[in-house]
Design an enzyme around this catalytic site. Sequence first.
Site, PDB file in Angstrom:
ATOM      1  CE1 TYR A  61      -3.838  -2.383   0.407  1.00 53.51           C
ATOM      2  CE2 TYR A  61      -4.635  -0.142   0.133  1.00 53.51           C
ATOM      3  CZ  TYR A  61      -4.858  -1.499   0.091  1.00 53.51           C
ATOM      4  OH  TYR A  61      -6.095  -1.978  -0.272  1.00 53.51           O
TER       5      TYR A  61
ATOM      6  CD  GLU B 149      -2.375   5.345  -6.205  1.00 52.67           C
ATOM      7  OE1 GLU B 149      -2.880   6.324  -5.600  1.00 52.67           O
ATOM      8  OE2 GLU B 149      -2.796   4.183  -6.093  1.00 52.67           O
TER       9      GLU B 149
END
Length: 319
Positions: A243, A250
Site C-alpha cells: 500500500y 501514484e
Amino acid sequence: MTLTPLVYWAQRHEEIYLRVELTDAQNINVHVHGKVLHFRAQGHGAKGQNEYEFNLEFLLPVKPEVTFRSTQRQVNITVWKEERGWWERPSAQERKPVYLAPDFDRWLDESDAEMEIQEKEIKRNKLRASRHKEDSLYNTFHTVSDVMFFCQILAAVEVLNAAFGVVRTGVIPTLIQVVGRNFILFIIFGSLEEMHNQLVVFFVFYLWSAIEIFRYPFYMLGCFNAEWKILTWLRYTVWIPLYPLGVIAEAVAVIQSISIFDKTKLFSIPLPKAFGPAVSFSYFLYVYLILMCLGLFLNLSHLYVQRKRRFGTMKRKAN
C-alpha cells in the site's frame, strides 16, 4: 608502370573480405562490374610508393555494392555474395592469382563460420529480448489499459458490497481506494498522452494488481464461508509494504503530470478577466497530493485495525 599489390582474402557465407597491403593509400577507386572487382589506388606497397591496381574475377556472382575502409597500413574491402554459400576458391580461374593469399587473421572453415553465425544470432536474440523487455515496461499503458479501465470501473461495485455488508470491510476506506485509483487511471494516465509511455505506469499497475491477487480470492472464499489460512495471512499482511509503495508510485505519477497540465492547460478553470488568468489544474493536484497522504493514513489505520482484530480473534479461538 602500374603495379599489383598484395591482397589477402577470407570469406563468410554471405561476404568476401579482402585486405590490400597498401600503406597511406590515396585516390582509392573500388567498384564491382559484373563478377569483377576493380581496384586502383596510390600508396606505399611491396614495390615502394607507386600506383597499384588489380582486377579480381570472382568465382560466383556478387552484388554491385562494395564497401572499403582505409587505414594507415591497409585497405579493407567487403563484397557481398549474390547467393549465400561457401566458395571453394575466390577467383573464377582454377589457379589463384599470384598476388592473392589467404588472410589467416580472419580465416575460418565453413563449420567455424556456421558457429560464428550461431553465436551472433544468440547475441542478437539476447539483445532483442533485452530491448523488448525494456520496451514492454514503457508500453504498459498501451498493452493493458483497456483491461485496467474495465476492472477499475467494475471496482465501484466494491463500495456497494461494503455498504450492503456483502464483504466485511469499511465503506469509507473502500471509497477512498476506488476513487483514488480511478482518478489516477482516468485523469492522470488516461487524459494525458504524454504519460502513456512513462515507466511509473508499470509500477502503479503492478502494485495495484499485486494487492488484488490476495484480496479478491480471500473475499471469494469468504462468500462461501471458507478460509485458507495462508491466504488469510497474506490478505492481512502484504498491504504493509504494497500500500505505501502503491501510493508512492501514484504520487510520482501525479508529480510528473503537473508540468504537463501546466503546459497543456487541460482542465484549467477559466476566470473573468478582472480576476486574472485561468486557474491551473495543477493547483488541485498539489492539494490532491496532501489528500493522498491523509487517505494513506486512514487506509493503513483501517487495515491495521482489521489485521489486529482478525489475528487477535484467531489467537483467542486457538486458546
